[in-house]
Each structure stands twice: as structure tokens, then as C-alpha cells.
Motif scaffolding. Structure first.
Motif, PDB file in Angstrom:
ATOM      1  N   MET A   1       0.847  -1.197   0.000  1.00 22.42           N
ATOM      2  CA  MET A   1       0.000   0.000   0.000  1.00 22.42           C
ATOM      3  C   MET A   1       0.882   1.247   0.000  1.00 22.42           C
ATOM      4  SD  MET A   1      -3.420   0.606   0.201  1.00 22.42           S
ATOM      5  CE  MET A   1      -4.128  -0.709   1.202  1.00 22.42           C
ATOM      6  N   ALA A   2       0.611   2.145  -0.921  1.00 27.47           N
ATOM      7  CA  ALA A   2       1.377   3.388  -1.024  1.00 27.47           C
ATOM      8  C   ALA A   2       0.575   4.543  -0.437  1.00 27.47           C
ATOM      9  CB  ALA A   2       1.700   3.672  -2.483  1.00 27.47           C
ATOM     10  N   SER A   3       1.278   5.603  -0.079  1.00 28.48           N
ATOM     11  CA  SER A   3       0.628   6.835   0.359  1.00 28.48           C
ATOM     12  C   SER A   3       0.782   7.855  -0.766  1.00 28.48           C
ATOM     13  CB  SER A   3       1.270   7.365   1.639  1.00 28.48           C
ATOM     14  OG  SER A   3       0.675   8.590   2.033  1.00 28.48           O
ATOM     15  N   LEU A   4      -0.339   8.368  -1.248  1.00 27.39           N
ATOM     16  CA  LEU A   4      -0.343   9.276  -2.388  1.00 27.39           C
ATOM     17  C   LEU A   4      -0.758  10.680  -1.962  1.00 27.39           C
ATOM     18  CD1 LEU A   4      -2.301   7.008  -4.907  1.00 27.39           C
ATOM     19  CD2 LEU A   4       0.177   7.325  -4.815  1.00 27.39           C
ATOM     20  N   ARG A   5      -0.067  11.674  -2.474  1.00 32.55           N
ATOM     21  CA  ARG A   5      -0.488  13.052  -2.280  1.00 32.55           C
ATOM     22  C   ARG A   5      -1.558  13.370  -3.309  1.00 32.55           C
ATOM     23  NH1 ARG A   5       4.501  16.991  -2.358  1.00 32.55           N
ATOM     24  NH2 ARG A   5       2.784  18.460  -2.033  1.00 32.55           N
ATOM     25  N   ILE A   6      -2.730  13.767  -2.855  1.00 30.54           N
ATOM     26  CA  ILE A   6      -3.840  13.994  -3.766  1.00 30.54           C
ATOM     27  C   ILE A   6      -3.489  15.064  -4.796  1.00 30.54           C
ATOM     28  CG2 ILE A   6      -6.254  14.720  -3.941  1.00 30.54           C
ATOM     29  CD1 ILE A   6      -6.755  13.531  -1.221  1.00 30.54           C
ATOM     30  N   GLU A   7      -2.704  16.063  -4.402  1.00 30.62           N
ATOM     31  CA  GLU A   7      -2.380  17.133  -5.338  1.00 30.62           C
ATOM     32  C   GLU A   7      -1.496  16.649  -6.483  1.00 30.62           C
ATOM     33  OE1 GLU A   7      -0.374  20.203  -3.247  1.00 30.62           O
ATOM     34  OE2 GLU A   7       1.501  19.098  -3.036  1.00 30.62           O
ATOM     35  N   GLN A   8      -0.845  15.511  -6.329  1.00 34.74           N
ATOM     36  CA  GLN A   8      -0.010  14.949  -7.398  1.00 34.74           C
ATOM     37  C   GLN A   8      -0.737  13.889  -8.219  1.00 34.74           C
ATOM     38  OE1 GLN A   8       3.449  13.538  -5.212  1.00 34.74           O
ATOM     39  NE2 GLN A   8       4.556  15.441  -5.656  1.00 34.74           N
ATOM     40  N   GLU A  53       6.953   8.897 -13.746  1.00 32.52           N
ATOM     41  CA  GLU A  53       6.517   8.245 -12.517  1.00 32.52           C
ATOM     42  C   GLU A  53       5.412   9.035 -11.802  1.00 32.52           C
ATOM     43  OE1 GLU A  53       9.802   7.157 -10.042  1.00 32.52           O
ATOM     44  OE2 GLU A  53      10.550   5.676 -11.477  1.00 32.52           O
ATOM     45  N   VAL A  54       4.604   9.716 -12.587  1.00 30.32           N
ATOM     46  CA  VAL A  54       3.452  10.440 -12.049  1.00 30.32           C
ATOM     47  C   VAL A  54       2.318   9.448 -11.805  1.00 30.32           C
ATOM     48  CG1 VAL A  54       1.713  12.204 -12.543  1.00 30.32           C
ATOM     49  CG2 VAL A  54       4.099  12.566 -13.212  1.00 30.32           C
ATOM     50  N   PRO A  55       1.656   9.493 -10.638  1.00 26.96           N
ATOM     51  CA  PRO A  55       0.551   8.566 -10.369  1.00 26.96           C
ATOM     52  C   PRO A  55      -0.748   9.028 -11.032  1.00 26.96           C
ATOM     53  CG  PRO A  55       0.918   9.960  -8.459  1.00 26.96           C
ATOM     54  CD  PRO A  55       1.997  10.310  -9.456  1.00 26.96           C
ATOM     55  N   PHE A  56      -1.417   8.111 -11.690  1.00 29.44           N
ATOM     56  CA  PHE A  56      -2.709   8.367 -12.327  1.00 29.44           C
ATOM     57  C   PHE A  56      -3.755   7.447 -11.696  1.00 29.44           C
ATOM     58  CE2 PHE A  56       0.168  10.102 -15.397  1.00 29.44           C
ATOM     59  CZ  PHE A  56      -0.532  11.009 -16.170  1.00 29.44           C
ATOM     60  N   ALA A  57      -4.820   8.020 -11.165  1.00 30.48           N
ATOM     61  CA  ALA A  57      -5.901   7.214 -10.592  1.00 30.48           C
ATOM     62  C   ALA A  57      -6.686   6.550 -11.715  1.00 30.48           C
ATOM     63  CB  ALA A  57      -6.832   8.091  -9.768  1.00 30.48           C
ATOM     64  N   ILE A  58      -7.016   5.287 -11.546  1.00 29.14           N
ATOM     65  CA  ILE A  58      -7.842   4.612 -12.550  1.00 29.14           C
ATOM     66  C   ILE A  58      -9.210   4.247 -11.980  1.00 29.14           C
ATOM     67  CG2 ILE A  58      -5.885   3.776 -13.903  1.00 29.14           C
ATOM     68  CD1 ILE A  58      -6.261   1.039 -12.608  1.00 29.14           C
TER      69      ILE A  58
END
Length: 204
Positions: A1-8, A53-58
């Protein structure tokens, strides 16, 4: 499980339903402390890594947007695929082939991937995407694991109804939407219950 910054966190959908976001926002802001932490933990955001390596929500765009409006900076995330080695064009093509993106505006018109919002909370409001969620929660159809299922329901309602101009008009569409969802016109859509549900209700 990763922790994601919503702004990114980047969206893979051009639209979302702001009524659904506000509904979730009310729920999150009614909680505090451990209860809030548990509610956030229950909905980790599935994401892929794109170029740079930018996170994209699916999925769970509404959850992440509601939490951002609630002042939450980080969300738990589950990495589904690392596509960071792809060029942007190949990245978006891969998402589309896997049904992980929905590049359509509130009128159902396709948009360029270069026009996708930069932040997850910047997605355009689609009243019919909200209607799809409210009709589902009212029992019009069942929740499905089929990717982008709610958007397919939104398109059905978009073709059948005029956009609601206010809250009262939206509320009236929910009842009409449930009837349409249970009719033969919706046959084949993910989570379809069937016309028998309408017949059973009429006999009750």
C-alpha cells in the motif's frame, strides 16, 4: 500500500459527478479521528505510474476529490501497473486498451488526451454521471466490477433525459432513471437487474 499526495494524483477521466462528490464529502466531514481514518483506509485509490513516474488514478476519482475538498492531503493507494517507461502517446493508448480511461466530456463527446485535467478535482461536472450513481444506490441496477460501468449508464440517461436545471429536477430524474434502468432499454448494461424487477414492484 502506497501513500499518495492527492495534489499529485492525475485523473484518467475527463468528468466526474459533483453531486456524488458532495455526497461523499458530507460523509467524510461527518467523521473524525479513528472513524475518519478507517473510512479513508476502506477506499484505497488504484493507480498506475505514468511517464515521469506520475501517479494516475484509474478508479475512485470521486473519493479522492471529496477527500481533497475535506482538506485531506494523502490517500492510500494500490499500484496496479508501472507504465512509467512509456511515451505519453503509448501510455494513454495502453490505458484506453485496458479500459482505464474515459476521455469524454459532459456531453459525451470525445476529447484529446492532452486536454485531460491536471488535477483530480479539476474534472468537469457531468450531471448524468451523478445520476448514474444515485440511480444505482436507489436500486436501479447493481454495482458492477466492469470498468467504467457507471459511465455507460450515464450515457443511457444522457440520451433519454434533458440535463436537470436544479436540485428538484435532478431528484425527479432519479425515479425516472430507476424505471429506465429496469426497463428493456438498459438490457446488456453492467449490473442490469431486468424487467422482472419492475413487474415484481408493480405486483407488490
Amino acid at each position: 500500500m502506497a501513500s499518495l499526495r492527492i495534489e499529485q494524483l492525475r485523473p484518467t477521466q475527463f468528468t466526474h459527478g459533483m453531486r456524488e462528490v458532495r455526497d461523499k464529502l458530507r460523509m467524510y466531514t461527518s467523521l473524525a479521528g479513528h472513524e475518519l481514518d478507517m473510512a479513508i483506509a476502506e477506499k484505497p485509490i488504484p493507480f498506475v505510474l505514468g511517464p515521469g513516474e506520475v501517479p494516475f488514478a484509474i478508479d475512485h476519482h470521486h473519493v479522492a476529490t471529496a477527500l481533497w475538498h475535506a482538506g485531506i492531503a494523502h490517500v492510500p493507494g494500490v499500484l496496479v501497473s508501472d507504465l512509467s517507461g512509456l511515451e505519453p502517446a503509448d501510455f494513454w493508448l495502453t490505458l484506453e486498451n485496458r479500459r482505464w480511461t474515459h476521455p469524454y466530456d459532459p456531453h459525451g463527446r470525445r476529447v484529446s488526451f492532452t486536454d485531460m485535467p491536471a488535477h483530480i478535482w479539476e474534472a468537469a461536472d457531468d450531471e448524468f454521471r451523478s445520476l448514474a450513481a444515485f440511480v444505482r444506490d436507489t436500486g436501479g441496477y447493481e454495482k458492477s466490477t466492469v470498468p467504467l460501468a457507471e459511465f455507460r449508464w450515464a450515457d443511457l440517461f444522457r440520451q433519454a433525459f434533458a440535463p436537470p436545471g436544479n436540485d428538484a429536477a435532478f431528484a425527479s430524474l432519479i425515479e425516472r432513471g430507476v424505471k429506465l434502468a429496469k426497463s428493456g432499454a438498459a438490457l446488456g448494461l453492467p449490473g442490469y437487474i431486468g424487467t422482472s424487477a419492475v413487474q415484481n414492484e408493480s405486483a407488490a
